[in-house]
Scaffold this motif. Structure first.
Motif, PDB file in Angstrom:
ATOM      1  N   GLU A  87      42.187   8.546  41.011  1.00 13.33           N
ATOM      2  CA  GLU A  87      42.559   7.160  41.305  1.00 13.33           C
ATOM      3  C   GLU A  87      42.305   6.781  42.760  1.00 13.33           C
ATOM      4  O   GLU A  87      41.962   5.642  43.063  1.00 13.33           O
ATOM      5  N   GLU A 118      40.630   7.689  36.541  1.00  9.58           N
ATOM      6  CA  GLU A 118      42.085   7.789  36.561  1.00  9.58           C
ATOM      7  C   GLU A 118      42.731   6.527  37.123  1.00  9.58           C
ATOM      8  O   GLU A 118      43.943   6.436  37.197  1.00  9.58           O
ATOM      9  N   MET A 120      42.400   2.028  37.160  1.00 12.73           N
ATOM     10  CA  MET A 120      41.830   0.862  36.472  1.00 12.73           C
ATOM     11  C   MET A 120      40.680   0.227  37.250  1.00 12.73           C
ATOM     12  O   MET A 120      39.714  -0.235  36.665  1.00 12.73           O
ATOM     13  N   GLU A 123      37.495   2.193  36.738  1.00  5.09           N
ATOM     14  CA  GLU A 123      37.025   2.014  35.353  1.00  5.09           C
ATOM     15  C   GLU A 123      36.183   0.741  35.262  1.00  5.09           C
ATOM     16  O   GLU A 123      35.093   0.736  34.689  1.00  5.09           O
ATOM     17  N   ASN A 143      39.715   6.685  30.096  1.00  3.73           N
ATOM     18  CA  ASN A 143      40.895   6.890  30.942  1.00  3.73           C
ATOM     19  C   ASN A 143      41.457   8.289  30.735  1.00  3.73           C
ATOM     20  O   ASN A 143      42.270   8.744  31.523  1.00  3.73           O
TER      21      ASN A 143
END
Length: 161
Positions: A87, A118, A120, A123, A143
């Motif tokens: 993330e 990891e 949003m 992604e 995810n």
């Protein structure tokens, strides 16, 4: 552990648990390259994982060095790849401007690519990248690492590995 005329022999005996541990370690170290930004590792004969390190900057230099590490591990036959991005990676937006996979000739040695995000934001950026730069191999963003692994295995079995 001894290497004699191309054969492996253990100082602990042919069926020793220590010998098996040595072989496991040897396989993993021979099938793994650590770069400045990631660990690239063969996790099976037909799948590699490229796990980016937490907090790294993902820029053109990082992408190139990790593609080179993948090719160095085995650039002669096509395989599946799972790219794992924590993330907190710092994504350089200039990556969206160039097709880094086509420039490196990745189509020749990649059969399928799963991106595991990891976070949003990454992604969405990964999906945007593949919208602008479609590949000749299947790509999908996930995810969940286990879902990505299952998808890559399924794709590879459909391709006859």
């Amino acid at each position: 552990m001894l290497f004699i005329a191309g054969s492996f022999r253990s100082v602990y005996g042919p069926r020793s648990p220590l010998m098996l541990l040595q072989l496991h370690y040897l396989w993993n170290t021979m099938q793994r390259i650590e770069t400045n930004s990631a660990v690239v590792q063969r996790v099976s004969p037909h799948v590699m994982e490229c796990r980016y390190k937490p907090g790294v900057k993902v820029d053109a230099v990082a992408v190139r060095e990790n593609l080179q590490a993948r090719k160095q591990l085995d650039g002669t036959k096509a395989y599946g790849v799972i790219g794992i991005f924590p993330e907190d990676v710092d994504f350089d937006m200039s990556l969206l401007y160039n097709d880094h996979y086509r420039e490196a000739g990745v189509d020749e040695w990649t059969r399928v690519l799963a991106i595991v995000s990891e976070g949003m934001l990454f992604e969405r950026l990964a999906k945007l990248y593949f919208t602008y730069h479609p590949t000749n191999f299947s790509t999908k963003v996930f995810n969940d690492l286990e879902e990505a692994r299952a998808w890559v295995e399924q794709c590879m079995s459909e391709h006859g590995r």
